[in-house]
Design an enzyme around this catalytic site. Sequence first.
Site, PDB file in Angstrom:
ATOM      1  N   HIS A 186       0.581  33.009 -23.452  1.00 27.23           N
ATOM      2  CA  HIS A 186      -0.772  33.663 -23.678  1.00 27.23           C
ATOM      3  C   HIS A 186      -0.349  35.230 -23.453  1.00 27.23           C
ATOM      4  O   HIS A 186       0.096  35.473 -22.538  1.00 27.23           O
ATOM      5  CB  HIS A 186      -1.524  33.073 -22.647  1.00 27.23           C
ATOM      6  CG  HIS A 186      -1.866  31.565 -22.886  1.00 27.23           C
ATOM      7  ND1 HIS A 186      -2.793  31.099 -23.545  1.00 27.23           N
ATOM      8  CD2 HIS A 186      -1.063  30.455 -22.161  1.00 27.23           C
ATOM      9  CE1 HIS A 186      -2.857  29.761 -23.221  1.00 27.23           C
ATOM     10  NE2 HIS A 186      -1.899  29.519 -22.667  1.00 27.23           N
ATOM     11  N   LYS A 192      -3.054  24.685 -32.841  1.00 29.19           N
ATOM     12  CA  LYS A 192      -3.265  24.443 -31.370  1.00 29.19           C
ATOM     13  C   LYS A 192      -4.444  23.459 -31.281  1.00 29.19           C
ATOM     14  O   LYS A 192      -5.597  23.641 -31.560  1.00 29.19           O
ATOM     15  CB  LYS A 192      -3.249  25.769 -30.619  1.00 29.19           C
ATOM     16  CG  LYS A 192      -3.812  25.398 -29.301  1.00 29.19           C
ATOM     17  CD  LYS A 192      -2.421  24.860 -28.397  1.00 29.19           C
ATOM     18  CE  LYS A 192      -2.954  24.335 -27.016  1.00 29.19           C
ATOM     19  NZ  LYS A 192      -1.741  24.759 -26.103  1.00 29.19           N
ATOM     20  N   HIS A 237      -2.547  20.438 -26.235  1.00 29.27           N
ATOM     21  CA  HIS A 237      -2.746  20.455 -24.738  1.00 29.27           C
ATOM     22  C   HIS A 237      -3.233  19.175 -24.427  1.00 29.27           C
ATOM     23  O   HIS A 237      -4.270  18.699 -24.676  1.00 29.27           O
ATOM     24  CB  HIS A 237      -3.798  21.246 -24.508  1.00 29.27           C
ATOM     25  CG  HIS A 237      -4.213  21.475 -23.073  1.00 29.27           C
ATOM     26  ND1 HIS A 237      -3.902  22.632 -22.223  1.00 29.27           N
ATOM     27  CD2 HIS A 237      -4.625  20.696 -22.218  1.00 29.27           C
ATOM     28  CE1 HIS A 237      -4.256  22.475 -20.969  1.00 29.27           C
ATOM     29  NE2 HIS A 237      -4.751  21.195 -20.698  1.00 29.27           N
TER      30      HIS A 237
HETATM   31  C1  NCD Z   1      -4.199  28.682 -20.083  1.00 27.93           C
HETATM   32  C2  NCD Z   1      -4.883  30.001 -20.021  1.00 27.93           C
HETATM   33  O1  NCD Z   1      -5.291  30.653 -19.039  1.00 27.93           O
HETATM   34  O2  NCD Z   1      -5.249  30.443 -21.070  1.00 27.93           O
HETATM   35  N1  NCD Z   1      -4.181  28.305 -18.679  1.00 27.93           N
HETATM   36  C3  NCD Z   1      -3.593  27.484 -17.996  1.00 27.93           C
HETATM   37  O3  NCD Z   1      -3.657  26.988 -16.735  1.00 27.93           O
HETATM   38  N2  NCD Z   1      -2.460  27.168 -18.393  1.00 27.93           N
HETATM   39  C4  NCD Z   1      -4.883  27.680 -20.904  1.00 27.93           C
HETATM   40  C5  NCD Z   1      -3.732  26.591 -21.009  1.00 27.93           C
HETATM   41  O4  NCD Z   1      -2.670  26.789 -21.693  1.00 27.93           O
HETATM   42  O5  NCD Z   1      -4.278  25.602 -20.581  1.00 27.93           O
HETATM   43 ZN    ZN Z   2      -1.224  27.345 -22.372  1.00 29.23          ZN
END
Ligand code: NCD
Ligand code: ZN
Length: 343
Positions: free
Chosen positions: A15, A99, A136
């Site tokens: 991200h 995704k 996910h």
């Molecule tokens: C991710 C996010 O903040 O975008 N957060 C996380 O806890 N991994 C979203 C995700 O990948 O689940």
């Molecule tokens: Zn993620």
Amino acid sequence: MNELTLTRPDDWHLHVRDGTALAYVVPHTARQFGRAIIMPNLKPPVISTAQALAYRERILAAVPAGVDFTPLMTLYLTDNTPAEEIRRAQDSGLIHAVKLYPAGATTHSDAGVTDLRKPAAALEAMAEAGLPLLVHGEVTDPDVDVFDREAVFIDRHLAPLLERLPQLKVVLEHITTRQGIEFVTSAPATVAGTLTAHHLLLNRNAMFSGGLRPHHYCLPVLKRETHRQALVAAATSGNPSFFLGTDSAPHPKHAKESACGCAGIYSAHAAMELYAEAFAAADALDKLEDFASHFGPDFYGLPRNKTRITLRREEWQVPDSYPLGDETLVPLYAGQTLRWRLR
Ligand code: NCD
Ligand code: ZN
């Protein structure tokens, strides 16, 4: 061994957000990795090829001059993603996966899929195009215990999906449980899994050591030690179905240190150093290159990187925070010592 030279690795789950944040987080990743699969959970989500290509340009603008880094774009699957959008994505040559966020499962997932039978046409088009579905893997049913959501997702949703569409390439992302490892291990080679550094290094005690630790809260949530051990065994096994995906997910400090703190752990500042720490603890540094640099591109049908990186055995202290525009970002292992350092 005081130096470890590897084919330049790639991050298969990342991200980077958007806007001003890009300039603060993209350089961390671009310093270490040749490519990264960019998550599409922006607000609003990246649901079309046109949006993904525009986002790609904004990311490229944040790559420091002289650094060779390629963002690999993804689309966010919704109940209504049309098959034509999948074909457009494939034809672009710049979008490498789609995704799946079950609606409500995690940060910015409100537009996610409510029932995996709804985007059937898109999933069929993906199977045809060889475009992987990145999953996910957590149910959102509030009756299911938060620590069981991955295992229940596999039984209720992932196994039936693969029965309906056995040709679909799937990556079960950020695996956190023994059940997730077993599922990928026993599936055909079209099914892979990514593993984060934080799930290899920490178990759920890390969220509660001496008090509530919001910077150790992510989704899927950290699990008990037996699961962490199963993840380490898979990462260091040499099985090509398991490869690196940091799930580095920046949130401003105040959004983490809050009465309702955001899920997400930031690890891009020291991703390879953190993985090296986990592999060294398992006495398996010789397995790091396959996991970080070979198995991912092989699965995606992309060439392995041509350049190399070197990690040196050298102690250094992770900063307490990094700037994130006008905000700050608390990184994983803030203030702690790491024993490997990228040259
Ligand atoms: C991710 C996010 O903040 O975008 N957060 C996380 O806890 N991994 C979203 C995700 O990948 O689940
Ligand atoms: Zn993620």
